[in-house]
Design a protein around this motif. Structure first.
Motif, PDB file in Angstrom:
ATOM      1  N   UNK A   7       0.734  -1.505  -0.002  1.00 17.78           N
ATOM      2  CA  UNK A   7      -0.181  -0.854  -0.012  1.00 17.78           C
ATOM      3  C   UNK A   7       0.892   1.064   0.304  1.00 17.78           C
ATOM      4  N   UNK A   8      -0.103   2.299  -0.485  1.00 15.15           N
ATOM      5  CA  UNK A   8       0.848   3.672  -0.707  1.00 15.15           C
ATOM      6  C   UNK A   8       1.280   4.074   1.131  1.00 15.15           C
ATOM      7  N   UNK A   9       0.578   3.800   1.691  1.00 19.75           N
ATOM      8  CA  UNK A   9       0.791   4.628   3.016  1.00 19.75           C
ATOM      9  C   UNK A   9       2.069   3.626   4.199  1.00 19.75           C
ATOM     10  N   UNK A  10       2.553   2.357   3.025  1.00 18.08           N
ATOM     11  CA  UNK A  10       3.923   1.951   3.718  1.00 18.08           C
ATOM     12  C   UNK A  10       4.648   2.985   3.204  1.00 18.08           C
ATOM     13  N   UNK A  11       5.185   3.196   2.393  1.00 19.27           N
ATOM     14  CA  UNK A  11       6.550   3.398   1.832  1.00 19.27           C
ATOM     15  C   UNK A  11       6.633   5.204   1.496  1.00 19.27           C
ATOM     16  N   UNK A  12       5.104   5.567   1.746  1.00 20.62           N
ATOM     17  CA  UNK A  12       4.488   7.086   1.319  1.00 20.62           C
ATOM     18  C   UNK A  12       5.966   7.765   2.392  1.00 20.62           C
ATOM     19  N   UNK A  13       6.273   8.917   2.061  1.00 20.46           N
ATOM     20  CA  UNK A  13       7.171  10.530   2.842  1.00 20.46           C
ATOM     21  C   UNK A  13       5.793  10.578   3.498  1.00 20.46           C
ATOM     22  N   UNK A  14       6.103  10.486   5.047  1.00 19.79           N
ATOM     23  CA  UNK A  14       4.743  11.726   5.303  1.00 19.79           C
ATOM     24  C   UNK A  14       5.637  13.232   5.759  1.00 19.79           C
ATOM     25  N   UNK A  15       4.557  13.549   5.950  1.00 20.00           N
ATOM     26  CA  UNK A  15       4.889  15.261   6.065  1.00 20.00           C
ATOM     27  C   UNK A  15       5.304  15.977   5.306  1.00 20.00           C
ATOM     28  N   UNK A  16       5.952  16.097   4.693  1.00 24.28           N
ATOM     29  CA  UNK A  16       6.732  16.177   3.188  1.00 24.28           C
ATOM     30  C   UNK A  16       6.601  18.244   3.360  1.00 24.28           C
ATOM     31  N   UNK A  17       7.629  17.809   3.098  1.00 25.59           N
ATOM     32  CA  UNK A  17       7.919  19.808   2.537  1.00 25.59           C
ATOM     33  C   UNK A  17       6.739  20.711   1.793  1.00 25.59           C
ATOM     34  N   UNK A  18       6.281  21.192   2.757  1.00 25.57           N
ATOM     35  CA  UNK A  18       4.972  22.236   2.139  1.00 25.57           C
ATOM     36  C   UNK A  18       5.031  23.609   1.899  1.00 25.57           C
ATOM     37  N   UNK A  19       4.452  24.504   0.849  1.00 24.40           N
ATOM     38  CA  UNK A  19       4.731  25.654   1.036  1.00 24.40           C
ATOM     39  C   UNK A  19       3.384  26.615   0.232  1.00 24.40           C
ATOM     40  N   UNK A  20       3.112  27.956   0.862  1.00 24.42           N
ATOM     41  CA  UNK A  20       1.557  27.891   0.058  1.00 24.42           C
ATOM     42  C   UNK A  20       1.689  28.785  -1.661  1.00 24.42           C
ATOM     43  N   UNK A  21       0.608  29.080  -1.827  1.00 25.55           N
ATOM     44  CA  UNK A  21       0.775  29.654  -3.244  1.00 25.55           C
ATOM     45  C   UNK A  21       1.290  31.111  -3.405  1.00 25.55           C
ATOM     46  N   UNK A  22       1.014  31.649  -2.218  1.00 27.53           N
ATOM     47  CA  UNK A  22       1.800  32.650  -2.656  1.00 27.53           C
ATOM     48  C   UNK A  22       3.266  33.494  -1.528  1.00 27.53           C
ATOM     49  N   UNK A  23       4.106  32.020  -1.659  1.00 29.85           N
ATOM     50  CA  UNK A  23       5.031  32.072  -1.069  1.00 29.85           C
ATOM     51  C   UNK A  23       6.046  32.652  -2.032  1.00 29.85           C
ATOM     52  N   UNK A  24       7.061  33.949  -2.041  1.00 32.36           N
ATOM     53  CA  UNK A  24       7.641  34.229  -3.192  1.00 32.36           C
ATOM     54  C   UNK A  24       8.551  33.343  -3.647  1.00 32.36           C
ATOM     55  N   UNK A  25       8.200  32.600  -5.217  1.00 32.63           N
ATOM     56  CA  UNK A  25       9.420  32.963  -5.521  1.00 32.63           C
ATOM     57  C   UNK A  25      10.827  31.842  -5.243  1.00 32.63           C
ATOM     58  N   UNK A  26      11.352  33.045  -5.128  1.00 30.61           N
ATOM     59  CA  UNK A  26      12.393  32.297  -4.776  1.00 30.61           C
ATOM     60  C   UNK A  26      13.017  31.889  -3.237  1.00 30.61           C
ATOM     61  N   UNK A  27      12.211  32.044  -1.962  1.00 30.85           N
ATOM     62  CA  UNK A  27      12.806  31.891  -0.728  1.00 30.85           C
ATOM     63  C   UNK A  27      11.849  30.388  -1.145  1.00 30.85           C
ATOM     64  N   UNK A  28      10.864  29.753  -2.243  1.00 29.96           N
ATOM     65  CA  UNK A  28      10.327  28.378  -2.567  1.00 29.96           C
ATOM     66  C   UNK A  28      11.537  27.926  -3.530  1.00 29.96           C
ATOM     67  N   UNK A  29      12.680  28.452  -4.207  1.00 31.70           N
ATOM     68  CA  UNK A  29      13.338  28.137  -4.661  1.00 31.70           C
ATOM     69  C   UNK A  29      14.815  27.893  -3.598  1.00 31.70           C
ATOM     70  N   UNK A  30      14.705  28.614  -2.522  1.00 33.18           N
ATOM     71  CA  UNK A  30      15.594  28.424  -1.317  1.00 33.18           C
ATOM     72  C   UNK A  30      15.427  27.347  -0.511  1.00 33.18           C
TER      73      UNK A  30
END
Length: 141
Positions: A7-30
């Motif tokens: 199952x996906x749950x057995x091998x997925x990465x839990x709590x992946x890094x996330x951002x919001x759509x309003x995050x400045x692109x250069x902050x996301x690159x960082x």
């Protein structure tokens, strides 16, 4: 004797890094560089995935900003919005087939409309290599 399906749950990465759509692109690159990752999931206020920002998206942004001497904008302007999601209970073999048949490299995992993890090609390969799916190397004795 029956074998439990992977199952996906057995091998997925839990709590992946996330951002919001309003995050400045250069902050996301960082964040991508700092965490040595190739993508980040974009979520809304309800933790629902609304897109993915990849290294490829960021390189396009950097090229455009450098070529046109423009400042970069926010993630919403560059993220990929055509995403496919998986559920924790989905078959890992179905996700493996999705990865084999499409350009997708990763897939947000959603339960009850909220992000709970991410499954990637590497997660699938790790799972398959740890099971009897792949022949294991013979030991030299």
């Amino acid at each position: 004797m029956s074998v439990e399906p992977l199952r996906v749950s057995d091998y997925m990465t839990e709590k992946p890094l996330t951002i919001t759509a309003d995050t400045p692109i250069m902050a996301a690159v960082g964040l991508l560089v700092e965490h040595d990752i190739s993508s980040v999931i974009v979520i809304d206020a309800n933790s629902t995935p609304i897109g993915i920002l990849t290294e490829r998206d960021c390189i396009r942004t950097a090229l455009q900003a450098g070529y046109f001497d423009e400042g970069a904008d926010i993630v919403r302007d560059y993220m990929t919005t055509n995403i496919t999601t998986a559920r924790p209970e989905d078959s890992l073999m179905d996700i493996a087939q999705l990865f084999a048949d499409s350009p997708f490299r990763r897939c947000p995992v959603v339960a009850e409309g909220r992000l709970v993890g991410m499954i990637s090609r590497r997660n699938v390969l790790r799972a398959l290599s740890e099971t009897t799916w792949f022949p294991q190397p013979k030991s030299k004795t």
